[in-house]
Every structure is written in structure tokens, then in C-alpha cells.
Design an enzyme around this catalytic site. Structure first.
Site, PDB file in Angstrom:
ATOM      1  N   TYR A  95       7.023  -9.520  -1.269  1.00  0.00           N
ATOM      2  CA  TYR A  95       6.343  -9.209  -0.014  1.00  0.00           C
ATOM      3  C   TYR A  95       5.439 -10.369   0.389  1.00  0.00           C
ATOM      4  O   TYR A  95       5.428 -10.782   1.554  1.00  0.00           O
ATOM      5  CB  TYR A  95       5.529  -7.921  -0.160  1.00  0.00           C
ATOM      6  CG  TYR A  95       5.013  -7.385   1.164  1.00  0.00           C
ATOM      7  CD1 TYR A  95       5.860  -6.680   2.006  1.00  0.00           C
ATOM      8  CD2 TYR A  95       3.702  -7.580   1.553  1.00  0.00           C
ATOM      9  CE1 TYR A  95       5.408  -6.188   3.228  1.00  0.00           C
ATOM     10  CE2 TYR A  95       3.243  -7.097   2.770  1.00  0.00           C
ATOM     11  CZ  TYR A  95       4.096  -6.394   3.601  1.00  0.00           C
ATOM     12  OH  TYR A  95       3.638  -5.920   4.811  1.00  0.00           O
ATOM     13  N   SER A 141       0.733  -9.938   7.675  1.00  0.00           N
ATOM     14  CA  SER A 141       0.111  -8.936   6.812  1.00  0.00           C
ATOM     15  C   SER A 141      -1.137  -9.553   6.210  1.00  0.00           C
ATOM     16  O   SER A 141      -1.271 -10.782   6.159  1.00  0.00           O
ATOM     17  CB  SER A 141       1.072  -8.537   5.679  1.00  0.00           C
ATOM     18  OG  SER A 141       0.404  -7.803   4.667  1.00  0.00           O
TER      19      SER A 141
END
Length: 279
Positions: free
Chosen positions: A155, A142
Site C-alpha cells: 500500500y 493517502s
């Protein structure tokens, strides 16, 4: 390094029931590539598989947090597909909340999905991949594996760890037939943030507002992102940025590895606000 001929084997895709995983499956099926699709959502997975034509497709309903189930699925995949030459790990979720709002259980859940699910399926399928003359593993990291924003601690933990896992594994396998790459998407309209989880301590209306603010920043179409991921797999790339935002964040963190947050704070202010009461 020669490009990988995906049509010469089977590609395993996790998180294949929706988002980029489903789009990657559609692209590869159109090229006649054999597919093993993995997801925990059996109904959505069957719907995606049922719409694919032109290739051999098997589906495997697995919660990637369950190591035993993952390894059993890997055995079933190997039995159905004797030549596995690519693995693309798209399974993942999100979690909204700051450190004071999140519980340890909530944070561990996300790390189990995003990190350990990736590690588990990779370890389970590595022996099959190593049997091929050429194979490639693509892990979805990501943009938040490059820069860690406030309000996204679990995350960022999970995606920075996926990045580290991918790089370390690439180095371990450098004398084998298997190459490893990580993809860093940003701003892809998959709905992950809207359908992800948030800390139980957050007012649902506040969480929905923050998620909507984040989703409004997404610009890249999932099909375009999927095409880039397929290209990166074929070309066996070690590092791929998906979307203009990812390229900008990559540059920003290289130029200012300590102070990049000063530039990111303002654009993300509404997306990371999980404390201000909803109006």
C-alpha cells in the site's frame, strides 16, 4: 489561478461505486455537474447513479488494471461528454500483511490497482482535459504516501508512487491549462480496510482483528472528506490533507523524516499485527 467551474463541464470519478467516490458524485450531482462514473462493480455503480438527480450521468464498468478497457472507456466518456474539465481518481484497495506473508503476485495486484490504474485513466483522459481552457486532476493518495508503516508495504509503495506521479505530472503540465493535485486522506470511514484484501498466508481471524483495529482509528465521515476533495478540485490545489491525523502525520514526517515511526508504532501496534494468533 482562477477557481475551476465544474458546472461548465464533466467530472470523471473512478471508484465511484462506494466510499469517497460515491460521496463526491452525490455532491457534484447536487450542483448540476455532469458526471462520468467509473468502477468495476456494475451493480453498485448503477445503484449510485440511479440515486443521483440534477445532472447528466453516465456509468462505465471498468477494471482499472486493464489498460485496454480503460482507454476504451475513456473514448466512450469523451463521446458522451464533449467537455471534460476534471478527473478525480478514487479507485483503490488495501492489502494487509508483512513482507514474509505477502507473495509477489499479491503485492503486484495492489500496485496495479492503486498506481497503474491511476496512471492509465489519467493518460487516457489527458488529451480531453488539455482541450479545455481550464482543467484539474485530483489523485487520491493517502496519509501512507507521507509515512510508510510496517505491515503495509504494498500500500505504501503504491501511494508513495501516486504522490510521485502527481508531482511529476504537475511539473510536466505547468505550461498547459491542466493543473494536478494530490489528496492525502487519513482516518476516513469508508470501509476500505474492512473490505480490502489480506495475504493468503494470514489466518482470516487475525486479518479481521488487524483490520478492525485500523478501522477503529478512523474518525472522518466520508461525506466530509468528499466535500474537502471537491473544494480542493475547484480551487485546483496541489496538496490537500484530509483529516486531523493527516495534518499531524504531515507535520511529524517534516520534523522527523527518519524517526517518525517511533511516534506511530504504538498507536498502530494492533493494526499492523498480522502474526499473533487470534484468541
Amino acid at each position: 489561478m482562477k477557481h475551476l467551474d465544474l458546472s461548465d463541464g464533466t467530472t470523471v470519478i473512478t471508484g465511484a461505486a462506494s466510499g469517497m467516490g460515491a460521496e463526491i458524485a452525490r455532491i457534484l450531482a447536487g450542483r448540476g455537474v455532469g458526471l462520468a462514473l467509473v468502477d468495476r462493480d456494475a451493480e453498485a455503480l448503477a445503484e449510485v447513479a440511479g440515486a443521483l438527480t440534477g445532472s447528466t450521468v453516465t456509468t462505465h464498468t471498468v477494471d482499472v488494471r486493464d489498460d485496454e478497457a480503460v482507454f476504451a472507456a475513456a473514448e466512450a466518456i469523451r463521446a458522451a461528454h464533449p467537455r471534460i474539465n476534471a478527473l478525480i481518481t478514487c479507485a483503490g484497495s488495501s492489502m494487509l500483511g508483512d513482507i514474509e506473508q505477502l507473495t509477489m503476485e499479491e503485492m503486484r495486484w495492489l500496485v496495479d490497482v492503486n498506481l497503474w490504474g491511476t496512471v492509465s485513466i489519467t493518460k487516457a483522459l489527458l488529451p480531453a482535459l488539455k482541450q479545455q481552457p481550464a482543467a484539474h486532476i485530483t489523485h487520491l493518495a493517502s496519509v501512507y504516501a507521507l509515512a510508510a508503516p510496517a505491515g503495509r508495504i504494498p500500500y505504501a509503495i503504491s501511494k508513495f508512487a501516486v504522490r510521485g506521479f502527481s508531482e511529476a505530472l504537475r511539473h510536466e503540465l505547468e505550461r498547459t491549462s491542466v493543473t494536478v493535485g494530490a489528496v492525502y486522506p487519513a482516518g476516513v470511514r469508508t470501509g476500505i480496510i474492512l473490505h480490502g484484501r489480506y495475504a493468503a498466508a494470514i489466518d482470516p481471524a487475525v486479518a479481521a482483528r488487524a483490520a478492525s483495529a485500523q478501522a477503529a482509528m478512523y474518525r472522518t465521515d466520508p461525506a466530509d472528506a468528499a466535500a474537502m476533495i471537491v473544494r480542493a478540485t475547484v480551487r485546483r490545489r496541489a496538496r490537500t490533507m484530509v483529516g486531523r491525523q493527516a495534518r499531524l502525520v504531515d507535520l511529524l514526517t517534516r520534523l522527523s523524516p527518519v524517526n517518525y515511526w517511533k511516534a506511530m508504532r504504538r498507536p498502530l501496534r494492533e493494526a499492523i499485527d498480522t502474526t499473533t494468533p487470534a484468541r
